[in-house]
Enzyme design. Structure first.
Site, PDB file in Angstrom:
ATOM      1  N   SER A 137       0.850  -1.190   0.000  1.00  0.00           N
ATOM      2  CA  SER A 137       0.000   0.000   0.000  1.00  0.00           C
ATOM      3  C   SER A 137       0.882   1.234   0.000  1.00  0.00           C
ATOM      4  O   SER A 137       2.071   1.165   0.340  1.00  0.00           O
ATOM      5  CB  SER A 137      -0.882  -0.003   1.256  1.00  0.00           C
ATOM      6  OG  SER A 137      -1.466   1.260   1.488  1.00  0.00           O
ATOM      7  N   TYR A 155      -2.701  -0.195  10.448  1.00  0.00           N
ATOM      8  CA  TYR A 155      -2.624  -0.581   9.025  1.00  0.00           C
ATOM      9  C   TYR A 155      -1.250  -0.245   8.454  1.00  0.00           C
ATOM     10  O   TYR A 155      -0.621  -1.078   7.788  1.00  0.00           O
ATOM     11  CB  TYR A 155      -3.726   0.139   8.250  1.00  0.00           C
ATOM     12  CG  TYR A 155      -3.705  -0.123   6.763  1.00  0.00           C
ATOM     13  CD1 TYR A 155      -4.210  -1.311   6.240  1.00  0.00           C
ATOM     14  CD2 TYR A 155      -3.193   0.822   5.866  1.00  0.00           C
ATOM     15  CE1 TYR A 155      -4.202  -1.557   4.873  1.00  0.00           C
ATOM     16  CE2 TYR A 155      -3.188   0.592   4.511  1.00  0.00           C
ATOM     17  CZ  TYR A 155      -3.690  -0.600   4.022  1.00  0.00           C
ATOM     18  OH  TYR A 155      -3.667  -0.837   2.661  1.00  0.00           O
ATOM     19  N   SER A 162       1.502  -2.528   9.705  1.00  0.00           N
ATOM     20  CA  SER A 162       1.482  -3.840   9.057  1.00  0.00           C
ATOM     21  C   SER A 162       1.999  -3.754   7.626  1.00  0.00           C
ATOM     22  O   SER A 162       2.700  -4.658   7.155  1.00  0.00           O
ATOM     23  CB  SER A 162       0.063  -4.414   9.079  1.00  0.00           C
ATOM     24  OG  SER A 162      -0.805  -3.731   8.188  1.00  0.00           O
ATOM     25  N   LYS A 163       1.683  -2.679   6.926  1.00  0.00           N
ATOM     26  CA  LYS A 163       2.107  -2.563   5.533  1.00  0.00           C
ATOM     27  C   LYS A 163       3.592  -2.203   5.416  1.00  0.00           C
ATOM     28  O   LYS A 163       4.250  -2.595   4.449  1.00  0.00           O
ATOM     29  CB  LYS A 163       1.233  -1.547   4.792  1.00  0.00           C
ATOM     30  CG  LYS A 163      -0.190  -2.032   4.548  1.00  0.00           C
ATOM     31  CD  LYS A 163      -0.226  -3.282   3.690  1.00  0.00           C
ATOM     32  CE  LYS A 163      -1.642  -3.703   3.328  1.00  0.00           C
ATOM     33  NZ  LYS A 163      -1.674  -4.896   2.455  1.00  0.00           N
TER      34      LYS A 163
END
Length: 330
Positions: free
Chosen positions: A165, A178, A181-182
């Site tokens: 992402s 998020y 994690s990315k």
């Protein structure tokens, strides 16, 4: 000192050009592909693109009914499709998906690690459990899948497509878990590419900006639910800021075919990466300022799904409604 620097630059550009010229594109005709998170959204679009290039696909997702709808969609266009209902956080389910792919399609050539969740809300309302959950699904699942698939990818010119992402490169306020994690996904993809190359396996990481896939309705929302969701769902469907999902899928598969190491998908993602690299302090200051404009934390850490936080603002968005219907999000 100018001449050596110019020579080095010319040599670097020449090496890139030579790689593109002499590396034959990866032919997907007849290849066996396993796609996680393949029942809806981006996963379904990637499956459509791969099938249009002649691949046979296995879709893995948690819900059998959504998988069957996706499979029917693909089969109506003549695709060879198998489905496996399972959870990417469960090793037994991952192993079963890989083995089913090999059994049904005669092998495994390409792994697409796409399954993931997104959490949106103020950091103050995010718990350590939220961080651990999203790391398991978004980051550790990629490692788990790659290790399970590796014995079959060896010797077949196997490829792995890791979906990251723009949040893999720039940490955006109210997307803390998020982005964590990315960022991990991006680092893992780089490590996998370096270490698996000697085994003939090519790893490509793609980092898209926002895409109109209809997925916000499945986001985990915390804080002031309606405000958070209205902001997220609106930005996710702005024509200039967000990418058309079929276009994004085509660019991702093109990166896989070329064997690129890493590709930013979409102008906003590319711009943010360069701004972050060239002016990290300015980027940090702008992000800190933008956070002041976002909804304040709530008194409760309760989570709801996006579909439970719909308002008139989000219901009336025609691009959002169209994407939800087209990509099996409903």
């Amino acid at each position: 000192m100018r001449l050596p620097k110019r020579l080095l630059l010319a040599a670097g550009l020449g090496a890139v050009a030579a790689r593109r010229a002499f590396n034959a594109p990866y032919d997907l005709q007849g290849r066996s592909v396993l796609i996680t998170g393949g029942s809806r959204g981006l996963g379904l679009m990637l499956a459509r693109e791969l099938c249009s290039l002649g691949a046979a696909v296995t879709l893995m997702a948690r819900h059998a009914d959504a998988l069957e709808r996706a499979a029917e969609d693909l089969r109506s266009h003549g695709a060879r499709v198998h489905t496996v209902a399972g959870d990417v956080t469960i090793q037994a389910d991952v192993d079963r998906a890989v083995q089913e792919t090999v059994r049904v399609h005669g092998g495994l050539d390409v792994l697409v690690s796409n399954a993931g969740i997104i959490q949106t809300g103020p950091l103050a309302n995010m718990t350590e459990g939220d961080f651990r959950e999203i790391m398991e699904i978004n980051a550790f699942a990629t490692l788990r899948l790659t290790r399970a698939a590796l014995p079959y990818l060896r010797g077949r010119q196997g490829r792995v497509l890791v979906v990251g992402s723009v949040g893999s490169r720039v940490a955006v306020p109210h997307l803390g878990p998020y982005c964590m994690s990315k960022f991990a996904v991006a680092g893992l993809a780089q490590a996998l590419r370096a270490e698996l190359a000697r085994e003939g396996v090519t790893v490509t990481a793609v980092h898209p900006s926002l895409m109109r896939t209809g997925s916000p309705r499945h986001a985990q929302v915390k804080g002031q639910h309606k405000k958070e969701y209205a902001l997220f769902a609106t930005l996710d469907n702005l024509p200039v800021l967000s990418l058309d999902a079929p276009t994004a899928a085509r660019r991702m598969i093109a990166a896989l075919v070329r064997g690129d190491a890493e590709v930013m998908i979409g102008g906003p993602a590319l711009m943010l990466r360069y701004v972050q690299a060239l002016a990290p302090q300015l980027t940090a200051d702008v992000l800190a300022l933008s956070n002041r404009l976002l909804p304040a934390p709530a008194s409760s850490d309760r989570m709801v799904l996006g579909a439970q936080a719909e308002s008139d603002v989000t219901r009336r968005n025609p691009l959002k409604r169209r994407a939800e219907s087209e990509f099996n999000e409903l």
